[in-house]
Design a protein around this motif. Structure first.
Motif, PDB file in Angstrom:
ATOM      1  N   PRO A   1    -112.632 -25.599  46.074  1.00  0.00           N
ATOM      2  CA  PRO A   1    -112.748 -25.038  44.720  1.00  0.00           C
ATOM      3  C   PRO A   1    -112.448 -23.538  44.646  1.00  0.00           C
ATOM      4  O   PRO A   1    -113.155 -22.787  43.991  1.00  0.00           O
ATOM      5  CB  PRO A   1    -114.216 -25.326  44.364  1.00  0.00           C
ATOM      6  CG  PRO A   1    -114.924 -25.268  45.674  1.00  0.00           C
ATOM      7  CD  PRO A   1    -113.962 -25.841  46.681  1.00  0.00           C
ATOM      8  N   PHE A   2    -111.428 -23.091  45.346  1.00  0.00           N
ATOM      9  CA  PHE A   2    -111.034 -21.682  45.299  1.00  0.00           C
ATOM     10  C   PHE A   2    -109.592 -21.561  45.759  1.00  0.00           C
ATOM     11  O   PHE A   2    -109.049 -22.455  46.399  1.00  0.00           O
ATOM     12  CB  PHE A   2    -111.941 -20.823  46.188  1.00  0.00           C
ATOM     13  CG  PHE A   2    -111.948 -21.236  47.635  1.00  0.00           C
ATOM     14  CD1 PHE A   2    -110.963 -20.791  48.509  1.00  0.00           C
ATOM     15  CD2 PHE A   2    -112.937 -22.076  48.135  1.00  0.00           C
ATOM     16  CE1 PHE A   2    -110.957 -21.173  49.845  1.00  0.00           C
ATOM     17  CE2 PHE A   2    -112.938 -22.465  49.462  1.00  0.00           C
ATOM     18  CZ  PHE A   2    -111.954 -22.014  50.319  1.00  0.00           C
ATOM     19  N   GLU A   3    -108.952 -20.442  45.384  1.00  0.00           N
ATOM     20  CA  GLU A   3    -107.617 -20.103  45.860  1.00  0.00           C
ATOM     21  C   GLU A   3    -107.708 -18.836  46.688  1.00  0.00           C
ATOM     22  O   GLU A   3    -108.649 -18.056  46.555  1.00  0.00           O
ATOM     23  CB  GLU A   3    -106.654 -19.909  44.685  1.00  0.00           C
ATOM     24  CG  GLU A   3    -106.417 -21.179  43.876  1.00  0.00           C
ATOM     25  CD  GLU A   3    -105.390 -20.974  42.780  1.00  0.00           C
ATOM     26  OE1 GLU A   3    -104.669 -19.955  42.821  1.00  0.00           O
ATOM     27  OE2 GLU A   3    -105.312 -21.835  41.884  1.00  0.00           O
ATOM     28  N   LEU A   4    -106.712 -18.619  47.527  1.00  0.00           N
ATOM     29  CA  LEU A   4    -106.758 -17.441  48.404  1.00  0.00           C
ATOM     30  C   LEU A   4    -106.775 -16.151  47.599  1.00  0.00           C
ATOM     31  O   LEU A   4    -107.367 -15.155  48.005  1.00  0.00           O
ATOM     32  CB  LEU A   4    -105.574 -17.455  49.372  1.00  0.00           C
ATOM     33  CG  LEU A   4    -105.602 -18.557  50.438  1.00  0.00           C
ATOM     34  CD1 LEU A   4    -104.466 -18.359  51.422  1.00  0.00           C
ATOM     35  CD2 LEU A   4    -106.921 -18.574  51.194  1.00  0.00           C
ATOM     36  N   GLU A   5    -106.130 -16.150  46.437  1.00  0.00           N
ATOM     37  CA  GLU A   5    -106.121 -14.948  45.596  1.00  0.00           C
ATOM     38  C   GLU A   5    -107.534 -14.604  45.143  1.00  0.00           C
ATOM     39  O   GLU A   5    -107.873 -13.433  44.951  1.00  0.00           O
ATOM     40  CB  GLU A   5    -105.219 -15.158  44.381  1.00  0.00           C
ATOM     41  CG  GLU A   5    -105.062 -13.948  43.485  1.00  0.00           C
ATOM     42  CD  GLU A   5    -104.287 -12.818  44.142  1.00  0.00           C
ATOM     43  OE1 GLU A   5    -104.579 -11.652  43.825  1.00  0.00           O
ATOM     44  OE2 GLU A   5    -103.401 -13.086  44.966  1.00  0.00           O
TER      45      GLU A   5
ATOM     46  N   LYS B   1    -104.312 -22.980  56.167  1.00  0.00           N
ATOM     47  CA  LYS B   1    -103.145 -22.520  55.411  1.00  0.00           C
ATOM     48  C   LYS B   1    -103.160 -23.134  54.019  1.00  0.00           C
ATOM     49  O   LYS B   1    -103.457 -24.318  53.856  1.00  0.00           O
ATOM     50  CB  LYS B   1    -101.852 -22.891  56.133  1.00  0.00           C
ATOM     51  CG  LYS B   1    -100.582 -22.357  55.460  1.00  0.00           C
ATOM     52  CD  LYS B   1     -99.356 -22.623  56.299  1.00  0.00           C
ATOM     53  CE  LYS B   1     -98.075 -22.184  55.591  1.00  0.00           C
ATOM     54  NZ  LYS B   1     -98.078 -20.724  55.329  1.00  0.00           N
ATOM     55  N   PHE B   2    -102.835 -22.312  53.019  1.00  0.00           N
ATOM     56  CA  PHE B   2    -102.849 -22.749  51.625  1.00  0.00           C
ATOM     57  C   PHE B   2    -101.435 -23.076  51.165  1.00  0.00           C
ATOM     58  O   PHE B   2    -100.500 -22.316  51.388  1.00  0.00           O
ATOM     59  CB  PHE B   2    -103.445 -21.644  50.741  1.00  0.00           C
ATOM     60  CG  PHE B   2    -103.475 -21.979  49.277  1.00  0.00           C
ATOM     61  CD1 PHE B   2    -104.277 -23.007  48.816  1.00  0.00           C
ATOM     62  CD2 PHE B   2    -102.718 -21.260  48.360  1.00  0.00           C
ATOM     63  CE1 PHE B   2    -104.323 -23.313  47.466  1.00  0.00           C
ATOM     64  CE2 PHE B   2    -102.756 -21.555  47.016  1.00  0.00           C
ATOM     65  CZ  PHE B   2    -103.572 -22.588  46.562  1.00  0.00           C
ATOM     66  N   ASN B   3    -101.276 -24.247  50.513  1.00  0.00           N
ATOM     67  CA  ASN B   3     -99.991 -24.663  49.950  1.00  0.00           C
ATOM     68  C   ASN B   3    -100.039 -24.455  48.437  1.00  0.00           C
ATOM     69  O   ASN B   3    -100.787 -25.127  47.729  1.00  0.00           O
ATOM     70  CB  ASN B   3     -99.729 -26.140  50.275  1.00  0.00           C
ATOM     71  CG  ASN B   3     -98.320 -26.572  49.897  1.00  0.00           C
ATOM     72  OD1 ASN B   3     -97.824 -26.241  48.840  1.00  0.00           O
ATOM     73  ND2 ASN B   3     -97.685 -27.328  50.796  1.00  0.00           N
ATOM     74  N   GLU B   4     -99.231 -23.518  47.937  1.00  0.00           N
ATOM     75  CA  GLU B   4     -99.277 -23.171  46.521  1.00  0.00           C
ATOM     76  C   GLU B   4     -98.805 -24.314  45.622  1.00  0.00           C
ATOM     77  O   GLU B   4     -99.251 -24.430  44.479  1.00  0.00           O
ATOM     78  CB  GLU B   4     -98.422 -21.920  46.265  1.00  0.00           C
ATOM     79  CG  GLU B   4     -99.029 -20.656  46.830  1.00  0.00           C
ATOM     80  CD  GLU B   4     -98.276 -19.417  46.396  1.00  0.00           C
ATOM     81  OE1 GLU B   4     -98.607 -18.867  45.328  1.00  0.00           O
ATOM     82  OE2 GLU B   4     -97.360 -19.018  47.113  1.00  0.00           O
ATOM     83  N   LYS B   5     -97.888 -25.141  46.104  1.00  0.00           N
ATOM     84  CA  LYS B   5     -97.357 -26.226  45.278  1.00  0.00           C
ATOM     85  C   LYS B   5     -98.391 -27.331  45.083  1.00  0.00           C
ATOM     86  O   LYS B   5     -98.629 -27.793  43.972  1.00  0.00           O
ATOM     87  CB  LYS B   5     -96.083 -26.801  45.914  1.00  0.00           C
ATOM     88  CG  LYS B   5     -94.903 -25.839  45.887  1.00  0.00           C
ATOM     89  CD  LYS B   5     -93.664 -26.488  46.482  1.00  0.00           C
ATOM     90  CE  LYS B   5     -92.489 -25.516  46.436  1.00  0.00           C
ATOM     91  NZ  LYS B   5     -91.257 -26.118  47.030  1.00  0.00           N
ATOM     92  N   THR B   6     -99.014 -27.774  46.171  1.00  0.00           N
ATOM     93  CA  THR B   6     -99.979 -28.868  46.099  1.00  0.00           C
ATOM     94  C   THR B   6    -101.398 -28.394  45.837  1.00  0.00           C
ATOM     95  O   THR B   6    -102.278 -29.198  45.515  1.00  0.00           O
ATOM     96  CB  THR B   6     -99.963 -29.671  47.416  1.00  0.00           C
ATOM     97  OG1 THR B   6    -100.375 -28.806  48.484  1.00  0.00           O
ATOM     98  CG2 THR B   6     -98.563 -30.194  47.704  1.00  0.00           C
ATOM     99  N   LYS B   7    -101.642 -27.073  45.979  1.00  0.00           N
ATOM    100  CA  LYS B   7    -102.982 -26.494  45.836  1.00  0.00           C
ATOM    101  C   LYS B   7    -103.960 -27.064  46.870  1.00  0.00           C
ATOM    102  O   LYS B   7    -105.164 -27.133  46.634  1.00  0.00           O
ATOM    103  CB  LYS B   7    -103.532 -26.720  44.414  1.00  0.00           C
ATOM    104  CG  LYS B   7    -102.687 -26.134  43.307  1.00  0.00           C
ATOM    105  CD  LYS B   7    -102.570 -24.621  43.423  1.00  0.00           C
ATOM    106  CE  LYS B   7    -101.719 -24.044  42.296  1.00  0.00           C
ATOM    107  NZ  LYS B   7    -101.557 -22.590  42.423  1.00  0.00           N
ATOM    108  N   LYS B   8    -103.413 -27.497  47.999  1.00  0.00           N
ATOM    109  CA  LYS B   8    -104.241 -28.036  49.072  1.00  0.00           C
ATOM    110  C   LYS B   8    -104.257 -27.094  50.267  1.00  0.00           C
ATOM    111  O   LYS B   8    -103.348 -26.280  50.444  1.00  0.00           O
ATOM    112  CB  LYS B   8    -103.722 -29.406  49.514  1.00  0.00           C
ATOM    113  CG  LYS B   8    -103.948 -30.521  48.509  1.00  0.00           C
ATOM    114  CD  LYS B   8    -103.519 -31.856  49.095  1.00  0.00           C
ATOM    115  CE  LYS B   8    -103.815 -32.992  48.115  1.00  0.00           C
ATOM    116  NZ  LYS B   8    -103.423 -34.308  48.679  1.00  0.00           N
ATOM    117  N   TYR B   9    -105.284 -27.244  51.088  1.00  0.00           N
ATOM    118  CA  TYR B   9    -105.416 -26.465  52.307  1.00  0.00           C
ATOM    119  C   TYR B   9    -105.181 -27.381  53.513  1.00  0.00           C
ATOM    120  O   TYR B   9    -105.672 -28.513  53.536  1.00  0.00           O
ATOM    121  CB  TYR B   9    -106.812 -25.850  52.416  1.00  0.00           C
ATOM    122  CG  TYR B   9    -107.096 -24.780  51.386  1.00  0.00           C
ATOM    123  CD1 TYR B   9    -106.888 -23.436  51.691  1.00  0.00           C
ATOM    124  CD2 TYR B   9    -107.569 -25.117  50.131  1.00  0.00           C
ATOM    125  CE1 TYR B   9    -107.146 -22.454  50.759  1.00  0.00           C
ATOM    126  CE2 TYR B   9    -107.829 -24.139  49.186  1.00  0.00           C
ATOM    127  CZ  TYR B   9    -107.615 -22.809  49.500  1.00  0.00           C
ATOM    128  OH  TYR B   9    -107.865 -21.832  48.575  1.00  0.00           O
TER     129      TYR B   9
END
Length: 361
Positions: free
Chosen positions: A233-237, A197-205
């Motif tokens: 080194p990537f985001e879900l988007e 799961k990706f946390n948009e605030k912390t940018k951590k998985y």
């Protein structure tokens, strides 16, 4: 520039502008009649609807400008022919090639505007147009335009990953696997997780059911945790962009995006290249269609302006048909995108040369 050149150039630009102002409201009325029920059901704010139709206007004006340009040139050139103005101009000693000069100047002005708009203005309009459609008007929303199962990505030269199933709304993926290779293409380590799961605030998985296997010369080392937070080194988007993402990027952003997706081994590269090449091919079509329109309509015909318009509409829609067909073939088949995008211009360029020679005679 002579008075006759200014006269033709003004007619060229004015008729094209009027043609746009005539047909775009008709398109808006048709679109409203089709979507008004869903707009009322979803209780969409009026300001968002107004912004949608501003984007709609820009998006479709750019998409259909070859038709509008072609018909406008056919229209006013036919009027010149019916009033015997063209005969008078050519009888004064002006060659047909010289007569074409103001048309070419007009096509240059339109092409520059379309080129710059395609680089910077149309992408933002496309984003607003598509986001509105998939958020309010289409079932499944924007997620319908994403790949959600069996996602394979190459993050960089050394990191590869696979996701069995992906839900962008919840920012969660299942059956996650990440593999890291060294410069010699040998596996260094492999990470797996049943859920991530990706946390948009912390940018951590956050990985659930985390396992890591480090490959060593004397044996493998295995780590396991029920839950682990980390940074990738990537985001879900980045993993599953919408299909229409290329249409929403300016020229610089699109070039960077294509380079990144090519490096990642994306299967949609041809789709993105079609969007890029059309930014250049569409403005060039203004010159080709202008020459064809002048060659077709500069002769006084027995059927009058109606005959010229009928021929013009047939040619214009044939051009758009070829443009769409070859663009789709480039995305779905092995035809190179560059060839598919430029082939309609090449074919109609040959037609333009043929018609121009006949018109000179």
């Amino acid at each position: 520039m002579k008075i006759i050149d200014l006269y033709i150039l003004k007619r060229y630009l004015a008729t094209f502008t009027v043609m746009l102002l005539m047909f775009i409201p008709i398109g808006i009325v048709i679109d409203v009649s089709e979507k008004v029920n869903k707009m009322i059901e979803n209780k969409i704010p009026f300001l968002e609807i107004a912004l949608y139709y501003l984007n709609f206007t820009i998006y479709f004006a750019n998409l259909l400008f070859p038709i509008f340009l072609f018909l406008s040139v056919i229209w006013f050139t036919s009027k010149l022919a019916n009033n015997t103005e063209i005969i008078a101009i050519l009888s004064s000693g002006i060659s047909f090639t010289r007569f074409l000069r103001p048309y070419i100047v007009g096509a240059t002005i339109v092409s520059v505007v379309v080129l710059l708009a395609g680089f910077f203005v149309v992408p933002k309009a496309s984003q607003g147009f598509n986001d509105f459609r998939y958020e309010y008007l289409k079932g499944g929303g924007k997620e319908k335009m994403r790949k959600s199962a069996d996602v394979f990505r190459q993050v960089n030269d050394e990191v590869f990953l696979h996701v069995g199933n992906f839900n962008h709304n919840s920012k969660m993926a299942f059956d996650f696997t990440l593999e890291k290779f060294d410069k010699n293409k040998k596996l260094e380590y492999k990470i797996t997780a049943g859920r991530i799961k990706f946390n948009e605030k912390t940018k951590k998985y956050t990985m659930f059911g985390y396992k890591r296997r480090d490959v060593g010369p004397l044996g493998d080392r295995i780590q396991a945790q029920a839950k682990k937070d980390t940074v990738f080194p990537f985001e879900l988007e980045d993993l599953t962009p919408t299909v229409y993402v290329a249409e929403t990027l300016t020229l610089g952003e699109l070039n960077d995006f294509i380079a990144k997706e090519r490096k990642r081994g994306s299967g949609n590269i041809d789709t993105y290249l079609v969007v890029l090449y059309k930014k250049y091919s569409l403005p060039v079509s203004a010159f080709i269609l202008t020459i064809i329109a002048v060659a077709v309509s500069s002769m006084k015909r027995r059927g009058g302006m109606g005959m010229n318009l009928a021929i013009g509409i047939g040619i214009a829609f044939t051009f758009v048909f070829f443009d769409k067909i070859f663009g789709t073939l480039a995305e779905k088949s092995s035809i190179p995108p560059f060839l598919a995008v430029w082939l309609p211009n090449f074919l109609f360029g040959i037609l333009a040369v043929y018609l121009l020679r006949n018109a000179k005679r």
